[in-house]
Design an enzyme around this catalytic site. Structure first.
Site, PDB file in Angstrom:
ATOM      1  N   HIS A 199       0.823  -1.196   0.000  1.00 34.78           N
ATOM      2  CA  HIS A 199       0.000   0.000   0.000  1.00 34.78           C
ATOM      3  C   HIS A 199       0.864   1.256   0.000  1.00 34.78           C
ATOM      4  CE1 HIS A 199      -3.838  -2.186   1.636  1.00 34.78           C
ATOM      5  NE2 HIS A 199      -3.381  -2.680   0.496  1.00 34.78           N
ATOM      6  N   GLU A 256       1.305   3.701   2.127  1.00 35.06           N
ATOM      7  CA  GLU A 256       2.085   3.993   3.321  1.00 35.06           C
ATOM      8  C   GLU A 256       3.390   3.207   3.334  1.00 35.06           C
ATOM      9  OE1 GLU A 256      -2.306   3.839   4.701  1.00 35.06           O
ATOM     10  OE2 GLU A 256      -1.071   3.075   3.066  1.00 35.06           O
ATOM     11  N   CYS A 300      -5.198   1.116   6.660  1.00 35.17           N
ATOM     12  CA  CYS A 300      -5.956  -0.097   6.991  1.00 35.17           C
ATOM     13  C   CYS A 300      -5.416  -0.716   8.278  1.00 35.17           C
ATOM     14  CB  CYS A 300      -5.900  -1.092   5.846  1.00 35.17           C
ATOM     15  SG  CYS A 300      -4.241  -1.709   5.469  1.00 35.17           S
ATOM     16  N   TRP A 302     -17.206   8.783 -38.104  1.00 39.13           N
ATOM     17  CA  TRP A 302     -16.622   9.624 -37.067  1.00 39.13           C
ATOM     18  C   TRP A 302     -17.372  10.949 -36.958  1.00 39.13           C
ATOM     19  CZ3 TRP A 302     -14.245   6.686 -34.087  1.00 39.13           C
ATOM     20  CH2 TRP A 302     -13.338   5.710 -34.522  1.00 39.13           C
ATOM     21  N   ARG A 329     -10.993   4.590 -21.468  1.00 36.77           N
ATOM     22  CA  ARG A 329     -11.011   3.117 -21.500  1.00 36.77           C
ATOM     23  C   ARG A 329      -9.863   2.540 -20.678  1.00 36.77           C
ATOM     24  NH1 ARG A 329     -12.338   1.141 -27.713  1.00 36.77           N
ATOM     25  NH2 ARG A 329     -14.422   2.131 -27.896  1.00 36.77           N
ATOM     26  N   ARG A 364      -6.480   1.830 -27.339  1.00 36.70           N
ATOM     27  CA  ARG A 364      -5.450   2.028 -28.353  1.00 36.70           C
ATOM     28  C   ARG A 364      -4.735   3.346 -28.077  1.00 36.70           C
ATOM     29  NH1 ARG A 364      -9.892  -0.037 -30.617  1.00 36.70           N
ATOM     30  NH2 ARG A 364     -10.659   1.899 -31.571  1.00 36.70           N
ATOM     31  N   GLU A 383     -20.825   2.761 -23.519  1.00 36.32           N
ATOM     32  CA  GLU A 383     -20.642   3.429 -24.806  1.00 36.32           C
ATOM     33  C   GLU A 383     -21.819   3.238 -25.754  1.00 36.32           C
ATOM     34  OE1 GLU A 383     -16.917   3.152 -26.747  1.00 36.32           O
ATOM     35  OE2 GLU A 383     -15.765   3.773 -24.998  1.00 36.32           O
TER      36      GLU A 383
END
Length: 369
Positions: free
Chosen positions: A56, A58, A81, A176, A190, A213, A302
């Protein structure tokens, strides 16, 4: 929790926040956490949680500080934690390092552990301050908070659309609407999401890959999720035949045709049946709970138009990222969302915390519901 905030606490917590977001999209189902260690007003150690199952924030900051931790302060965006998980409790690492003061951005929202770390450190004689830049710390961990408190992922509706709110021409064929810079940013979304979802209409019309991509090799593909009640997705679909590190999960209606199920499973898909919630539509609440059970904390939706309408009408969208291209497509083109059946404007889902960003001639609007 003691709340003795000192003059420089916010400045050092901002540094811890910058550490935390370095791992955006990599820590699920764990939170984003950053930490800095300060001694005599100077930062001597930095660290962040890089991936689930690894040390973690810390611990990484303590290791980075080396022998300079005795009598120092640690600033951490999330309460340390105090339970044994895949890694040892961070509270013990803090005690062993000889730190004298712990400054916490936000308490751990997990109902089973809230307050445990802070209370334990206080009981061992450390000074603990809390609530420093708490709103900022919560914002970077909205997906984690949603997962641990509600058992389902943070849902982001993403779309590229015309100025009059259309996402495709009347014939539904792909094309597009937004420019290359906008599309590059969507791939960053993404890369940071655990899963990406489309309906079967989008899957059939666009035959999308649903991969990330971006330049370089450090990006990752999200889990691909398809809502396909009658299993119409062909086994030769691009998402099932491409090279990808992520899998494809298809949610279908109960009793879907066994032959289709077998063909898709042979092509590498995982199939999960969902009961209908009405009008033959899949129960989205059950679907989200199933994704939450799998540790999915963020879901990028999407489309298409029917999917967006279903999520919006059921109040299941948490965030929207809408990319507007500078064109008009007319009323016969496909809208962002199908009918919501609102009786008045007051019932319309409304965004807040609005942010706007330009990508050349495109404009992105981001907000939460």
């Amino acid at each position: 929790m003691v709340n003795r905030v000192e003059d420089n606490d916010q400045a050092f917590m901002k540094m811890a926040l910058r550490e935390a977001v370095k791992a955006r999209g990599r820590t699920s189902p764990n939170p984003l956490v950053g930490a800095v260690i300060v001694r005599d007003g100077e930062v001597v150690g930095r660290g962040y949680h890089k991936r689930a199952g690894t040390p973690h924030a810390e611990v990484n900051a303590i290791r980075n500080a080396g022998d300079k931790t005795r009598g120092a302060e640690i600033y951490v965006t999330l309460e340390p934690c105090n339970h044994q998980g895949r890694t040892p409790p961070c509270t013990e690492a803090v005690l062993e390092a000889g730190l004298r003061r712990v400054v916490i951005g936000m308490p751990d929202p997990n109902p089973g552990v809230t307050g445990g770390g802070a209370a334990y450190l206080q009981s061992r004689g450390l000074t603990v301050a809390g609530g420093v830049l708490e709103d900022e710390c919560r914002k970077i961990n909205r997906p984690f908070i949603k997962l641990v408190t509600e058992g389902r992922p943070w849902v982001i509706m993403k779309a590229g659309l015309s100025l009059d709110g259309r996402i495709a021409a009347v014939d539904g064929r792909p094309g597009w609407i937004t420019n290359e810079r906008s599309r590059r940013f969507t791939h960053r979304l993404r890369d940071q999401a655990d899963a990406i979802l489309v309906g079967i209409g989008t899957a059939l019309n666009d035959n999308p890959s649903l991969t990330t991509r971006l330049p370089g090799a450090s990006h990752q593909d999200p889990l691909r999720v398809v809502l396909d009640s009658s299993l119409r997705l062909p086994p030769a679909a691009r998402m099932l035949t491409q090279q990808s590190t992520a899998g494809t999960l298809i949610f279908c209606a109960a009793g879907a045709e066994a032959g289709r199920k077998g063909s898709l499973m042979a092509a590498g898909a995982e199939i999960v049946e969902l009961p209908a919630a009405g009008q033959g539509q899949a129960d989205l609440h059950l679907m989200l709970r199933e994704l939450g059970r799998r540790g999915i904390s963020s879901l990028l939706v999407e489309g298409g138009s029917k999917i967006h309408a279903s999520f919006l009408s059921q109040g299941l969208v948490d965030q929207a990222n809408l990319f507007y291209g500078p064109l008009f497509m007319g009323g016969d083109a496909v809208p962002l969302a199908g009918p919501l059946r609102l009786s008045s404007v007051d019932e319309a889902p409304r965004l807040r915390e609005i942010k706007c960003r330009r990508f050349d001639n495109d404009v992105m609007i981001e907000g939460i519901f």
